[in-house]
Design a protein around this motif. Structure first.
Motif: not given
Length: 318
Positions: A33-39, A66-69, A192-204
């Motif tokens: 499964k994979d999704v995008t969170l939209f702030d 978000l990505m889960y394997f 404990t496996n919930f996958g990864y979240i990919l975070i970019g540069e959010e200060g700019t």
């Protein structure tokens, strides 16, 4: 020719005191499964869309992917994870080189039927079970019953597992020792496996990039997690049965040494050693003796009362 009586003390040793690994195996996983969170949208998602987004937009909020394997469904239990790499394909980029970090998620989340289409960066109306910026599991029919993120934006380990500089349209790979630890822990502790979240540069502003998701029609562009692992090799069992300790033998006279050895992969050969100083040092007697269980030894004329004879076995995994 002189003969001498040599008191011998026999000891049994196995060649493998610590289990080794068999040849490495490699498995390639796509997200389950994979999704995008939209702030800051609590009711926007793209659970079934072709794309994932990460980074900061030009005034429309942050995006996190978000990505889960499914680790335990594709890797056997008890193995030792040796390397892990995650490869993503960037299909849209209007910014320069930016750093994106992977973090281990610490709570479960869902993927629904929402699809924000192409280009897809604004999100779609969230559907049942979608993960959104506010909710881990969205309930379209009863929003009050939706399960929150705490805090909003995803629950994850503040320490990153890996980082990667990402520029234009291309493939990019994240890999690190921490990712090996993550996957090993997920294998050993599946809950404990919930996958990864990919975070970019959010200060700019204007740092977001678009990545292809597991639903992308071109399979080669989908996210892939490559895991290399080794299967622990069980040490052979070896037991000397004759002589069995305390015997006195005559130099240059044949002495029958007998033993048993077994291993689930089979025995390839045996090596024989003798020590005359109670095991401080060992001298080779014979190498690569075929899979047999006896050999006639003619001890040299080196009197001692501290002799130890060692038989080691090498299995078919070496």
């Amino acid at each position: 020719m002189k003969s001498a009586l040599v008191p011998l003390l026999f000891l049994v040793l196995s060649i493998f005191l610590i289990p080794t690994l068999s040849s490495a195996q490699t498995v390639t996983l796509q997200p389950a499964k994979d999704v995008t969170l939209f702030d800051p949208e609590c009711e926007k998602a793209s659970g079934s869309g072709d794309f994932l987004f990460s980074g900061n937009t030009d005034g429309q909020g942050r995006r996190r992917a978000l990505m889960y394997f499914d680790i335990t469904g594709n890797i056997p239990p008890g193995v030792v994870v040796q390397s892990v790499s995650l490869t993503l394909h960037v299909s849209m980029s209007n910014t320069g080189t930016r750093t994106f970090t992977l973090h281990r998620l610490t709570n479960d989340w869902g993927e629904g039927a929402s699809d924000s289409g192409d280009p897809g960066g604004s999100g779609d109306g969230a559907q049942n079970d979608d993960a959104t910026w506010c909710y881990r599991w969205y309930n379209k029919d009863n929003v009050a019953a939706s399960i929150d993120w705490s805090p909003h934006g995803g629950e994850y380990d503040a320490s990153s597992s890996a980082s990667q500089a990402v520029a234009g349209l291309d493939f990019y790979t994240w890999s690190s020792a921490q990712m090996v630890t993550d996957v090993q822990n997920w294998l050993d502790n599946p809950s404990t496996n919930f996958g990864y979240i990919l975070i970019g540069e959010e200060g700019t502003n204007k740092t977001a990039k678009r990545f292809d998701s597991r639903e992308h029609p071109t399979a080669s562009l989908r996210p892939s997690l490559v895991v290399q692992y080794g299967v622990p090799a069980t040490p052979p069992d070896v037991t000397v049965i004759a002589p069995n300790g305390g015997e006195i033998v005559t130099a240059n006279t044949g002495t029958l040494v007998q033993w048993t050895s077994s291993d689930e992969s089979g025995i390839a050969s045996h090596d024989l050693y003798v020590s005359l100083d109670n095991g401080v040092t060992f001298d080779p007697v014979l190498f690569d003796l075929p899979d047999t269980n006896s050999w006639t030894w003619f001890p040299a004329n080196r009197p001692t009362s501290e002799a130890i004879f060692r038989v080691t076995a090498i299995d078919n995994t070496s």
